[in-house]
Each structure stands twice: as structure tokens, then as C-alpha cells.
Design an enzyme around this catalytic site. Structure first.
Site, PDB file in Angstrom:
ATOM      1  CD  GLU A 190     -19.960  45.295 -55.033  1.00 12.22           C
ATOM      2  OE1 GLU A 190     -20.325  44.253 -55.594  1.00 12.22           O
ATOM      3  OE2 GLU A 190     -19.087  45.322 -54.147  1.00 12.22           O
ATOM      4  CB  CYS A 201     -21.410  51.390 -46.654  1.00 13.24           C
ATOM      5  SG  CYS A 201     -19.685  51.544 -47.090  1.00 13.24           S
ATOM      6  CB  CYS A 210      -9.615  53.542 -55.156  1.00 10.67           C
ATOM      7  SG  CYS A 210      -9.084  54.799 -53.970  1.00 10.67           S
ATOM      8  CB  CYS A 221      -4.249  51.619 -49.347  1.00 10.11           C
ATOM      9  SG  CYS A 221      -4.683  53.357 -49.290  1.00 10.11           S
ATOM     10  CB  CYS A 230      -7.290  48.739 -49.966  1.00  4.98           C
ATOM     11  SG  CYS A 230      -8.947  49.071 -50.605  1.00  4.98           S
ATOM     12  CB  CYS A 237     -13.584  46.984 -44.397  1.00  7.13           C
ATOM     13  SG  CYS A 237     -14.618  47.877 -43.293  1.00  7.13           S
TER      14      CYS A 237
HETATM   15  N1  SAH Z   1     -10.993  55.527 -49.431  1.00  9.28           N
HETATM   16  C1  SAH Z   1     -11.530  55.875 -48.173  1.00  9.28           C
HETATM   17  C2  SAH Z   1     -12.871  55.253 -47.937  1.00  9.28           C
HETATM   18  C3  SAH Z   1     -12.872  53.735 -47.856  1.00  9.28           C
HETATM   19  S1  SAH Z   1     -13.432  53.331 -46.266  1.00  9.28           S
HETATM   20  C4  SAH Z   1     -10.554  55.524 -47.087  1.00  9.28           C
HETATM   21  O1  SAH Z   1      -9.592  54.834 -47.379  1.00  9.28           O
HETATM   22  O2  SAH Z   1     -10.754  55.962 -45.965  1.00  9.28           O
HETATM   23  C5  SAH Z   1     -13.028  51.677 -46.118  1.00  9.28           C
HETATM   24  C6  SAH Z   1     -12.135  51.361 -44.921  1.00  9.28           C
HETATM   25  O3  SAH Z   1     -11.723  50.000 -45.071  1.00  9.28           O
HETATM   26  C7  SAH Z   1     -10.868  52.202 -44.904  1.00  9.28           C
HETATM   27  O4  SAH Z   1     -10.502  52.533 -43.598  1.00  9.28           O
HETATM   28  C8  SAH Z   1      -9.878  51.230 -45.509  1.00  9.28           C
HETATM   29  O5  SAH Z   1      -8.566  51.573 -45.174  1.00  9.28           O
HETATM   30  C9  SAH Z   1     -10.311  49.929 -44.936  1.00  9.28           C
HETATM   31  N2  SAH Z   1      -9.820  48.744 -45.674  1.00  9.28           N
HETATM   32  C10 SAH Z   1      -9.350  48.710 -46.936  1.00  9.28           C
HETATM   33  N3  SAH Z   1      -8.968  47.439 -47.239  1.00  9.28           N
HETATM   34  C11 SAH Z   1      -9.202  46.689 -46.176  1.00  9.28           C
HETATM   35  C12 SAH Z   1      -9.055  45.305 -45.892  1.00  9.28           C
HETATM   36  N4  SAH Z   1      -8.562  44.461 -46.797  1.00  9.28           N
HETATM   37  N5  SAH Z   1      -9.405  44.857 -44.679  1.00  9.28           N
HETATM   38  C13 SAH Z   1      -9.949  45.699 -43.760  1.00  9.28           C
HETATM   39  N6  SAH Z   1     -10.131  47.014 -43.970  1.00  9.28           N
HETATM   40  C14 SAH Z   1      -9.764  47.517 -45.165  1.00  9.28           C
HETATM   41 FE1  SF4 Z   2      -8.667  53.741 -51.969  1.00  5.53          FE
HETATM   42 FE2  SF4 Z   2      -8.753  51.484 -50.604  1.00  5.53          FE
HETATM   43 FE3  SF4 Z   2      -6.891  53.305 -50.037  1.00  5.53          FE
HETATM   44 FE4  SF4 Z   2      -9.462  53.806 -49.397  1.00  5.53          FE
HETATM   45  S1  SF4 Z   2      -8.176  52.184 -48.555  1.00  5.53           S
HETATM   46  S2  SF4 Z   2      -8.009  55.182 -50.382  1.00  5.53           S
HETATM   47  S3  SF4 Z   2     -10.507  52.761 -51.099  1.00  5.53           S
HETATM   48  S4  SF4 Z   2      -7.056  52.167 -51.959  1.00  5.53           S
END
Ligand code: SAH
Ligand code: SF4
Length: 421
Positions: free
Chosen positions: A142, A157, A164, A168, A171, A394
Site C-alpha cells: 500500500e 508514504c 515486515c 515490533c 505494529c 500509522c
Molecule cells: N519500519 C519502519 C517504517 C515504518 S514507519 C519503522 O518502523 O520506522 C511507520 C511508523 O508508525 C513507525 O514509527 C512505527 O513504529 C509506527 N507505528 C507502527 N505501528 C503503529 C501503531 N499501531 N500505532 C501508531 N504508530 C505505529
Molecule cells: Fe516493521 Fe512495524 Fe516495526 Fe516498522 S514498526 S519495523 S513496519 S514491525
């Protein structure tokens, strides 16, 4: 997670075992799970889809030069073709009117200028637009356009992986199947589809663009797909084509320290770091990558990122998790942690998803946290969720299509049919 995830993971691992390009495969610490090159299978599927013709999108200038040379063409043709593809946005050779008809026919016989197909385009009530891109092998990712609230411009974006590598805990993407890396062509073409959608060809001047910025903040960890991401970024900044300025591109990483150094040297776009905790103890719990690259190493890489200044600060993203990382003591610890780094914070209210083990901090708490950082001398705006109604905020990306994929997998597994991917 549920048993279907486990089953799906088993399929993914089996899939990985037969994959042909394990260059990024790693490790015994459970962080990187699969071989991750944009798979040869995907590339082959793409060529097959175009009857053996090669896609010109995503080739570096050198590669395009070599492809033209194979047809016996002179080097100056490279710039002409490059401009048609990336400045004018054409998708057929017939439109390349400064090339002779025989040359256009020759190009058409050997090459294509491909876009991913677009099964779904949705626009949110707040103007956010999301595209689900389907690539030649049927895999999907997406892309989201987030308009500025006050100005007629905004950020595209872009996703770097399907799924991934990391897990995390907050996420949604992190709970889902990793499928594969995206190729440079697939990364660049996400931006080109956005431009198609808004009719923004030929490349407007920097001041007059609607699609003014790029954030590598979609699905996936861009630094675990380093080569393809950097190659794509170099295409985006090339002055003869899309011509985005480096200062209008921001790459977000969860903290892949060695690649942060490489990025600074190779392309030096703006850096955003998903920090999300002020101590190793908390960060280890919510971001497994911290066990591999702990905070001291991460902060060192930020301190040494080239050309960071007060005019060009690092962004620390910080997801607000109730009772996990949101106290005033956390704010003070953060200030100490980032001491001396020209930076700003970006506070992200947690977007919950079904089965998530966290809650978003209260609005009041987020405001207080922001004020506490402000009092300590930091800019810490709250990132208002955008496009929630179309699942574009996000951490929400890919949720729906991934769920569909999971149910498909579940059905296949129940029927004893292995996943063909
Ligand atoms: N993988 C990279 C790029 C993703 S950016 C990274 O982690 O930086 C997307 C942003 O959204 C990241 O800062 C991630 O930590 C945050 N994110 C992930 N899950 C989320 C959620 N459930 N609510 C709000 N932010 C979230
Ligand atoms: Fe992957 Fe989500 Fe962690 Fe970013 S925040 S590195 S997209 S698992």
C-alpha cells in the site's frame, strides 16, 4: 497470535527455504526471519507478464545505458528516454515524439514501462488517499498520500517491503507475514502511480507540486531492503526526471544501525527513527531489534548521521502507549538520551488493532507528555491520525489485504494445498 499465523509462518518459512536469493537471510535472534531479496520469482513473473519484455522503470541510468547499448543505441538516448519516463510520465514508446519511428518501434519490441495494477484506490473524508498496488506476481503493498492540512501539498508514504521482517509489538504489520522485498521498480512506481492519480506530469517545479514530499514510512523496514531502496531514492532525486530534492525525502527506520551509516554516505535523505522508548529495558520489550542494536549504538549512529543540524533535524517517532512509555519520567529520560542531537519528536497516538496488547495513552497524557518535552527544549508535536476511515493511519497499512491473505492461506492449508508463493 493465533494458530493461523503459526501455520502461515510455517508456510512462509517453507517458502523461504526454497527461495533462490537468501542474501539478507539472518540470524538466530529471531529478528530477521526470511531471505529477503526482491525475489527472482517476482522478477520472472514480471517479465512473463510482459511477454518477455524488460521493464525500464527502476533501472539505474547505467543500467538503462547498457540496455540501450544492447540495441545499438547511442548514450545520449538515455537522457531522452529517462525524461520521457520520469519527467513526462509516459507509459508507451509511441508518445516519445523526439525519437524516430523506427527507434520507437524497436524500443516497443524489447521493453515496457510498467505500472503496478491498481485493484483499489480509496480517498478518506480527510483527503488522505490510499492505493493498494498489485505487482506482477500478485503480491500487494500500500501507498498513501497525506495532504497537508493548510497547504496544497503533501507527502506520499511509500512501502519498502510486503510485510515486515521485524516484529515490533505495537505494529500490526509486524504480526503479519513477511512476503518479500520490493524491487527498486516497485518502490519508484508507487510514487509514479500517485502522480498518475493526481495528473501531476510532467514533473512540476518544487514550489508548485502537490505531491511534494516522500516518506519511506509505509510497510516494511526500508533499511532491510537497502540496495533496492537506495536505488529507488536515487531515481526519485535525479534532476532529469522526478527531481525530488533530498531534503523532501524522509526515511524512517526502526534502527538498523549499520545501514544508517551507509545511508548517510550513500544518499543522505532526512532521517526519522522509530524510538518509542527511553530505556533499553522498555525498548527490548516492544521492539526486538533493540536487542541487536541497543540505544547507545542507535544514538551514536544518529549523532554521526551526516549533515544533521538545527535546520535539518532527526525526527524521533514515539508511539504513545498507555502506562508503557508515557510518563513524565519517560519524557525526562528521553531528553537525556538524545542530548546533543539536533532533533524533534513526533508523538504518534497508538492506533489499536484487533488483538493488540496495548492501549493508546489518554489525550490528556499525550498533551502533558508533549508539554514536558517542550519544557525540556524539544519540539514534540502530536501526529494526528489521518485516513483512519480507510485504514491508512500509522501501523494500519496492509491490514485488510493481509487478513484476506491469511484467510486464503488458512483455507488452503485446511485443504492440504501448499501456498504457491
Ligand atoms: N519500519 C519502519 C517504517 C515504518 S514507519 C519503522 O518502523 O520506522 C511507520 C511508523 O508508525 C513507525 O514509527 C512505527 O513504529 C509506527 N507505528 C507502527 N505501528 C503503529 C501503531 N499501531 N500505532 C501508531 N504508530 C505505529
Ligand atoms: Fe516493521 Fe512495524 Fe516495526 Fe516498522 S514498526 S519495523 S513496519 S514491525
Amino acid at each position: 497470535m493465533t494458530t493461523d499465523t503459526t501455520a502461515a509462518d510455517a508456510v512462509a518459512r517453507e517458502d523461504a527455504a526454497v527461495s533462490d536469493a537468501p542474501a539478507n537471510a539472518v540470524s538466530d535472534d529471531g529478528i530477521e526471519k526470511l531471505p529477503l531479496q526482491a525475489s527472482d520469482t517476482a522478477a520472472k513473473a514480471a517479465v512473463a507478464a510482459d511477454h518477455g519484455k524488460r521493464d525500464l522503470v527502476g533501472l539505474s541510468r547505467e543500467e538503462l545505458g547498457a540496455a540501450m547499448a544492447e540495441l545499438g543505441e547511442k548514450p545520449f538516448r538515455v537522457k531522452q528516454v529517462w525524461q520521457w519516463i520520469y519527467n513526462k510520465g509516459v507509459t508507451d514508446f509511441e508518445s516519445m515524439t523526439n525519437l524516430s519511428k523506427p527507434l520507437r518501434e524497436k524500443l516497443d519490441a524489447h521493453f515496457v514501462i510498467r505500472r503496478p495494477s491498481l485493484p483499489v484506490e480509496q480517498t478518506s473524508e480527510d483527503g488522505t488517499r490510499k492505493w493498494l498496488m498489485r505487482f506482477a506476481d500478485g503480491k500487494e503493498a500500500e501507498t498513501v498520500y497525506i495532504p497537508d492540512v493548510d497547504e496544497p501539498r503533501g507527502s506520499v508514504c511509500i512501502s519498502s517491503q510486503v510485510g515486515c521482517t521485524l516484529t515490533c509489538k505495537f505494529c500490526h504489520t509486524g504480526t503479519q507475514l513477511l512476503v518479500r522485498n520490493l524491487s527498486a521498480a516497485e518502490i519508484v512506481s508507487q510514487f509514479m502511480v500517485a502522480r498518475d492519480s493526481y495528473g501531476e506530469w510532467p514533473s512540476p517545479t518544487d514550489e508548485s507540486r502537490r505531491l511534494s514530499n516522500v516518506v519511506m514510512m509505509g510497510m516494511g523496514e526500508p533499511l532491510y531492503n537497502y540496495d533496492n531502496v537506495v536505488k529507488a531514492l536515487k531515481i526519485l532525486v535525479d534532476g532529469d526526471g522526478i527531481a525530488l530534492s533530498r531534503r523532501r525525502i524522509t526515511l524512517s527506520t526502526s534502527g538498523v544501525v549499520p545501514e544508517m551509516y551507509r545511508l548517510g554516505n550513500d544518499i543522505n535523505v532526512n532521517l526519522a527513527v522509530s524510538l518509542h522508548a527511553a530505556t533499553d529495558e522498555v525498548r527490548n520489550r516492544i521492539m526486538p531489534i533493540n536487542k541487536k542494536y541497543p540505544l547507545a549504538e542507535l544514538m551514536k549512529a544518529c549523532r554521526e548521521y551526516p549533515n544533521v543540524s538545527n535546520a535539518r533535524r532527526i525526527t524521533f517517532e514515539y508511539v504513545m502507549l498507555k502506562d508503557v512509555n508515557d510518563s513524565d519520567a519517560d519524557a525526562r529520560a528521553l531528553a537525556k538520551l538524545v542530548e546533543g542531537i539536533p532533533c524533534k519528536f513526533n508523538l504518534i497516538p497508538f492506533n489499536p488493532w484487533p488483538g493488540s496488547q496495548f492501549e493508546c495513552s489518554s489525550w490528556n497524557r499525550i498533551r502533558k507528555f508533549s508539554d514536558a518535552l517542550y519544557d525540556l527544549g524539544f519540539s514534540a508535536p502530536i501526529r494526528m491520525p489521518r485516513g483512519r476511515d480507510i485504514l491508512a493511519a500509522c501501523g494500519q497499512l496492509k491490514s485488510e489485504s493481509e487478513r484476506e491473505r491469511k484467510s486464503l492461506l488458512k483455507a488452503r492449508l485446511a485443504a492440504g494445498i501448499p501456498d504457491e508463493h
